[in-house]
Design a protein around this motif. Structure first.
Motif, PDB file in Angstrom:
ATOM      1  N   GLU A   1      -3.011  29.445 -18.553  1.00 35.67           N
ATOM      2  CA  GLU A   1      -3.347  28.032 -18.696  1.00 35.67           C
ATOM      3  C   GLU A   1      -2.188  27.163 -18.264  1.00 35.67           C
ATOM      4  O   GLU A   1      -2.362  26.147 -17.605  1.00 35.67           O
ATOM      5  N   MET A   2      -0.977  27.548 -18.643  1.00 33.77           N
ATOM      6  CA  MET A   2       0.195  26.797 -18.222  1.00 33.77           C
ATOM      7  C   MET A   2       0.373  26.872 -16.712  1.00 33.77           C
ATOM      8  O   MET A   2       0.723  25.905 -16.070  1.00 33.77           O
ATOM      9  N   HIS A   3       0.128  28.033 -16.131  1.00 31.22           N
ATOM     10  CA  HIS A   3       0.217  28.151 -14.683  1.00 31.22           C
ATOM     11  C   HIS A   3      -0.751  27.182 -14.015  1.00 31.22           C
ATOM     12  O   HIS A   3      -0.380  26.440 -13.113  1.00 31.22           O
ATOM     13  N   ARG A   4      -1.998  27.184 -14.465  1.00 33.72           N
ATOM     14  CA  ARG A   4      -3.003  26.299 -13.876  1.00 33.72           C
ATOM     15  C   ARG A   4      -2.622  24.838 -14.072  1.00 33.72           C
ATOM     16  O   ARG A   4      -2.807  24.016 -13.173  1.00 33.72           O
TER      17      ARG A   4
ATOM     18  N   VAL B   1      -8.933  18.913  -4.163  1.00 31.26           N
ATOM     19  CA  VAL B   1      -7.543  19.365  -4.084  1.00 31.26           C
ATOM     20  C   VAL B   1      -7.104  20.041  -5.383  1.00 31.26           C
ATOM     21  O   VAL B   1      -6.507  21.128  -5.372  1.00 31.26           O
ATOM     22  N   ALA B   2      -7.410  19.401  -6.505  1.00 29.60           N
ATOM     23  CA  ALA B   2      -7.032  19.990  -7.791  1.00 29.60           C
ATOM     24  C   ALA B   2      -7.881  21.220  -8.100  1.00 29.60           C
ATOM     25  O   ALA B   2      -7.393  22.194  -8.684  1.00 29.60           O
ATOM     26  N   GLY B   3      -9.144  21.187  -7.683  1.00 33.15           N
ATOM     27  CA  GLY B   3     -10.040  22.294  -7.983  1.00 33.15           C
ATOM     28  C   GLY B   3      -9.664  23.591  -7.293  1.00 33.15           C
ATOM     29  O   GLY B   3      -9.815  24.677  -7.866  1.00 33.15           O
ATOM     30  N   VAL B   4      -9.167  23.499  -6.064  1.00 32.22           N
ATOM     31  CA  VAL B   4      -8.823  24.719  -5.322  1.00 32.22           C
ATOM     32  C   VAL B   4      -7.389  25.164  -5.561  1.00 32.22           C
ATOM     33  O   VAL B   4      -7.027  26.298  -5.207  1.00 32.22           O
ATOM     34  N   ALA B   5      -6.568  24.311  -6.155  1.00 34.51           N
ATOM     35  CA  ALA B   5      -5.148  24.625  -6.327  1.00 34.51           C
ATOM     36  C   ALA B   5      -4.884  25.954  -7.031  1.00 34.51           C
ATOM     37  O   ALA B   5      -3.979  26.691  -6.642  1.00 34.51           O
ATOM     38  N   PRO B   6      -5.635  26.315  -8.081  1.00 39.22           N
ATOM     39  CA  PRO B   6      -5.343  27.590  -8.760  1.00 39.22           C
ATOM     40  C   PRO B   6      -5.926  28.829  -8.071  1.00 39.22           C
ATOM     41  O   PRO B   6      -5.648  29.948  -8.505  1.00 39.22           O
TER      42      PRO B   6
ATOM     43  N   HIS C   1      -0.301  24.996  -4.069  1.00 42.23           N
ATOM     44  CA  HIS C   1      -0.103  26.181  -4.909  1.00 42.23           C
ATOM     45  C   HIS C   1       1.121  26.961  -4.430  1.00 42.23           C
ATOM     46  O   HIS C   1       1.956  27.383  -5.234  1.00 42.23           O
ATOM     47  N   LEU C   2       1.211  27.157  -3.130  1.00 43.11           N
ATOM     48  CA  LEU C   2       2.362  27.869  -2.583  1.00 43.11           C
ATOM     49  C   LEU C   2       3.654  27.114  -2.839  1.00 43.11           C
ATOM     50  O   LEU C   2       4.696  27.718  -3.130  1.00 43.11           O
ATOM     51  N   LEU C   3       3.600  25.783  -2.747  1.00 44.33           N
ATOM     52  CA  LEU C   3       4.784  24.978  -3.035  1.00 44.33           C
ATOM     53  C   LEU C   3       5.207  25.139  -4.494  1.00 44.33           C
ATOM     54  O   LEU C   3       6.399  25.184  -4.803  1.00 44.33           O
TER      55      LEU C   3
END
Length: 210
Positions: free
Chosen positions: A32-35, A69-74, A149-151
């Motif tokens: 959860e913290m990662h996301r 953008v936020a939806g695909v980030a994880p 995500h990579l950043l």
């Protein structure tokens, strides 16, 4: 600042200089913290574009962009749920971003075609141009979200190999561990604040100027 190369198996080693908020081991189990951190960074990166769209009277597009953008980030972390796929492997490369964004563009195009009237089984020339920008726009937003995500991962000691298997160089800035709750919460709050301001401030300015 150019990212340094990091090849040690001990991912918790302190880098030369200052380590920012590294009180937890990298890779600690708190998805959860990662996301939350990835959501925040995605929103933070997208906020200038959200501001531009809102100023251009395209607040609807700005909101859709925020969601994509936020939806695909994880998504790259899906590798943790796929057997025989190493974490921060293929899903954390530029090749994955290229494939995913191309697929998103194609799916958006196909969906638009389904909703478009055709003449004799052929796409109407009047409708064709209107399908190009939405499809390319979705592809761009997917690529942007995955890139954030990579950043986010490149600032951790574990780092990433974004060009593997062509180039196995590992990149990391070693600023904070990925499971650090303070860093993740800070990114999340910053992202929410930036996108909120990007949407709200143009509306306030428009009201004042009216």
């Amino acid at each position: 600042m150019k990212p340094s190369r990091f090849h040690s198996e001990d991912e918790t080693l302190s880098p030369p200089g200052i380590v920012f908020l590294s009180d937890e081991e990298d890779g600690a189990t708190d998805p959860e913290m990662h996301r939350r951190g990835h959501y925040g960074l995605a929103l933070l990166v997208f906020s200038p574009l959200a501001f531009f769209l809102t100023v251009s009277h395209a607040s609807g597009e700005a909101l859709v962009g925020i969601l994509i953008v936020a939806g695909v980030a994880p998504i790259p972390d899906i590798d943790q749920r796929i057997p025989f796929v190493s974490h921060r492997g293929i899903t954390h490369t530029v090749w994955f971003i290229i494939v995913a964004s191309t697929l998103a563009t194609a799916v958006t195009w196909a969906a638009a075609l389904q909703g478009t009237h055709t003449v004799n089984g052929t796409l109407s020339t009047a409708s064709a141009p209107s399908l190009v920008l939405p499809a390319l726009g979705v592809g761009f937003l997917v690529a942007l979200g995955l890139t954030t995500h990579l950043l986010g991962d490149v600032i951790t000691p574990m780092g990433i190999k974004p060009f593997a298997p062509v180039d196995d160089t590992e990149y990391t800035w070693k600023l904070t561990t990925s499971a650090n709750s303070t860093a993740n919460n800070a990114l999340f709050v910053a992202g929410l604040g930036a996108t909120g301001a990007a949407i709200y401030i143009p509306q306030v300015l428009a009201t004042i100027g009216a």
